[in-house]
Write a protein that holds these residues in place. Structure first.
Motif, mmCIF file in Angstrom:
data_model
loop_
_atom_site.group_PDB
_atom_site.id
_atom_site.type_symbol
_atom_site.label_atom_id
_atom_site.label_comp_id
_atom_site.label_asym_id
_atom_site.label_seq_id
_atom_site.Cartn_x
_atom_site.Cartn_y
_atom_site.Cartn_z
ATOM 1 N N LEU A 5 49.388 36.464 47.990
ATOM 2 C CA LEU A 5 48.092 37.027 47.131
ATOM 3 C C LEU A 5 48.596 37.350 45.804
ATOM 4 O O LEU A 5 49.336 38.269 45.661
ATOM 5 C CB LEU A 5 47.167 37.498 47.681
ATOM 6 N N GLN A 6 48.400 36.560 44.714
ATOM 7 C CA GLN A 6 48.683 37.004 43.176
ATOM 8 C C GLN A 6 47.585 37.239 42.377
ATOM 9 O O GLN A 6 46.352 36.744 42.837
ATOM 10 C CB GLN A 6 49.406 36.075 42.603
ATOM 11 N N ILE A 7 47.808 37.876 41.533
ATOM 12 C CA ILE A 7 46.693 38.570 40.570
ATOM 13 C C ILE A 7 47.476 38.381 39.151
ATOM 14 O O ILE A 7 48.405 38.619 38.785
ATOM 15 C CB ILE A 7 46.121 40.026 40.680
ATOM 16 N N TRP A 14 51.559 35.915 36.864
ATOM 17 C CA TRP A 14 51.216 36.334 38.147
ATOM 18 C C TRP A 14 52.105 37.476 38.491
ATOM 19 O O TRP A 14 53.220 37.240 38.154
ATOM 20 C CB TRP A 14 51.170 35.009 38.865
ATOM 21 N N GLU A 31 42.133 43.440 48.907
ATOM 22 C CA GLU A 31 42.768 44.154 47.826
ATOM 23 C C GLU A 31 42.197 45.364 48.019
ATOM 24 O O GLU A 31 40.710 45.689 47.811
ATOM 25 C CB GLU A 31 42.295 43.350 46.633
ATOM 26 N N ARG A 41 40.029 39.071 36.192
ATOM 27 C CA ARG A 41 41.042 38.902 37.007
ATOM 28 C C ARG A 41 41.095 37.736 37.713
ATOM 29 O O ARG A 41 40.225 37.082 37.962
ATOM 30 C CB ARG A 41 40.889 39.753 38.330
ATOM 31 N N TYR A 43 42.958 35.241 40.581
ATOM 32 C CA TYR A 43 43.690 35.351 41.827
ATOM 33 C C TYR A 43 44.085 34.040 42.379
ATOM 34 O O TYR A 43 43.465 32.876 42.032
ATOM 35 C CB TYR A 43 42.644 35.976 42.948
#
Length: 186
Positions: A5-7, A14, A31, A41, A43
């Protein structure tokens, strides 16, 4: 496969928040922190191949130690002292954890608190410290057992006679990035 999971605040930069292995493809991420203060944000979930399997090695005289490695970093785990001894970039001799070279390869003993200094590395230390010195042996002066499962390492400490608890640590290294996750449970 490994799901990350990237933000990001933009669709170009990222940062990995969490990752997990899932043979079924069913993954749930939560999160739990405010990862980006004020702002938009974005994702995404990234899919990576699993990294190298952890392997047993000799680390500074401790046999049956475990080395986890990806393309950027390595993690040295020493079950004999129940610690992550180092987390460093490849081809580097030092990392963020201090190591006591005078105790390299030394096994903990019943009077480990009388040794000159500490082993170093990363360990579990319950707080606040309300016991008299020395602390209960189950937290820091007995060997742990290690198991390698799903590409990660689980360290399990003995049951401490004083509190009737044990420490269990799950250690996972992202297959591509310098991201180490350690979950310690008492």
């Amino acid at each position: 496969m490994v799901y990350s999971l990237q933000i990001s605040t933009s669709p170009t930069n990222w940062r990995t928040l969490d990752f997990t292995n899932s043979p079924s493809g069913n993954v749930v991420f939560r999160e739990t922190t405010a990862s980006v203060a004020n702002g938009t944000r974005h994702y995404r979930v990234r899919l990576d191949s699993p990294g190298r399997a952890p392997r047993f090695t000799d680390y500074h005289g401790w046999t049956n130690s475990i080395l986890m490695r990806n393309r950027q970093v390595e993690v040295a785990i020493v079950p004999a002292v129940g610690r992550i001894m180092q987390f460093r970039f490849l081809n580097q001799t030092d990392g963020p954890f201090w190591e006591n070279p005078s105790l390299a390869g030394v096994e903990p003993s019943a009077d480990a608190w009388n040794t000159p200094g500490s082993f170093g590395g990363d360990k579990v230390w319950p707080a606040p410290q309300t016991w008299p010195w020395p602390p209960p042996r189950g937290f820091d002066s007995l060997p742990y057992t290690a198991a390698i499962t799903n590409g990660g390492v689980t360290l399990t400490g003995p049951v401490d006679e004083t509190f009737g608890t044990r420490v269990v640590r799950r250690i996972d290294l992202h297959p591509q990035e310098p991201v180490l996750r350690v979950v310690s449970t008492l």
